[in-house]
Design an enzyme around this catalytic site. Sequence first.
Site, mmCIF file in Angstrom:
data_model
loop_
_atom_site.group_PDB
_atom_site.id
_atom_site.type_symbol
_atom_site.label_atom_id
_atom_site.label_comp_id
_atom_site.label_asym_id
_atom_site.label_seq_id
_atom_site.Cartn_x
_atom_site.Cartn_y
_atom_site.Cartn_z
ATOM 1 C CB SER A 124 -0.959 -0.049 1.195
ATOM 2 O OG SER A 124 -1.945 0.929 1.097
ATOM 3 C CG ASP A 258 -6.698 -1.965 -3.918
ATOM 4 O OD1 ASP A 258 -7.281 -1.238 -3.092
ATOM 5 O OD2 ASP A 258 -5.487 -2.239 -3.848
ATOM 6 C CG HIS A 287 -5.574 -2.340 -0.168
ATOM 7 N ND1 HIS A 287 -4.920 -1.776 -1.242
ATOM 8 C CD2 HIS A 287 -5.053 -1.738 0.939
ATOM 9 C CE1 HIS A 287 -4.062 -0.858 -0.809
ATOM 10 N NE2 HIS A 287 -4.118 -0.822 0.511
#
Length: 311
Positions: A124, A258, A287
Amino acid sequence: MRDQSRTDFIYCCGAITEVLRFGPAHLNHEHKVLFLVIPGNPGVVGFYKTFMQTLHASFGYRHPVWAVSHAGHCEPPVSMDMVEDASFIEEGDIFGINGQIEHKLAFLRKHVPTETSLVLLGHSIGCYIVLDMMKRNPELQVIKAIMLFPTIERMAQTPQGRIMTPALCHMRYMAYLPLFLLSLLPERLKIALVKLAFCRIDSLDSTVVAPTVGLLNGDCAANAMYMGGQEMKSVLERDNLTIEKHLKKLVFYYGAEDHWCPVQYYHEIKKDFPSGDIRLCKNGFRHAFVLDTGKDVAKMVIEWLSNDLRT
């Protein structure tokens, strides 16, 4: 046992930092390769325990696997405070996105020999941090940088970003009182609340419960929200120059559904870098993969890295 992890709390750039290690606690000339996980936000290393354990075991315990938390994203032990030097924290804005990048570089300078080869594993916003680390310190001996569900551009424009930007940038102070009240609850009640929040995840990894409970410390969550607000304002255009410079070292893995990183972003980067190793998930991983598929994602990463580590 070689499968056992070790957790240490240190001050890095004046802020409390949690380091999770599989393998040796200190590196020397015998350790040629280090796997280093740069987490998402919240930057809690305990979330990655199963992921890291699988990596460590799959390479025959040869390579240390470490994760370094974001500054201030962990509950300090009773003998330590959140910050070592408040003036340094304010001057460097260590809890902001730029400060967190410098925090990771400072950790490497202090704890990792310069000749050690690195496999950087970003998740991320950790992918944004990894790219900037490679940009700021081109001397890093990076073998491969794995970008898992990368939030490296236009975060505020994503479906989740449109929801979270007002909350993180303008209304986060409203969450501080509820967080403080939560932090006062007995530990057993906190655990029960966390399990209730995760009840819809069928195959929840039980190792993520304790780190989530730790986040209910008000300061940790406040620091995570502060960083999140800066992400919405700072993560704008994709850094194509850095990607192009290091393209052969990068592997991007985008989620098929996502909300932090739409499939459109995958198609655009794939078009801009047709020779890059840029993949779209076909396995239905979320995610926040650490919640239930840390082992599966690790096995996939191992396949990608097998040739690089053989040579």
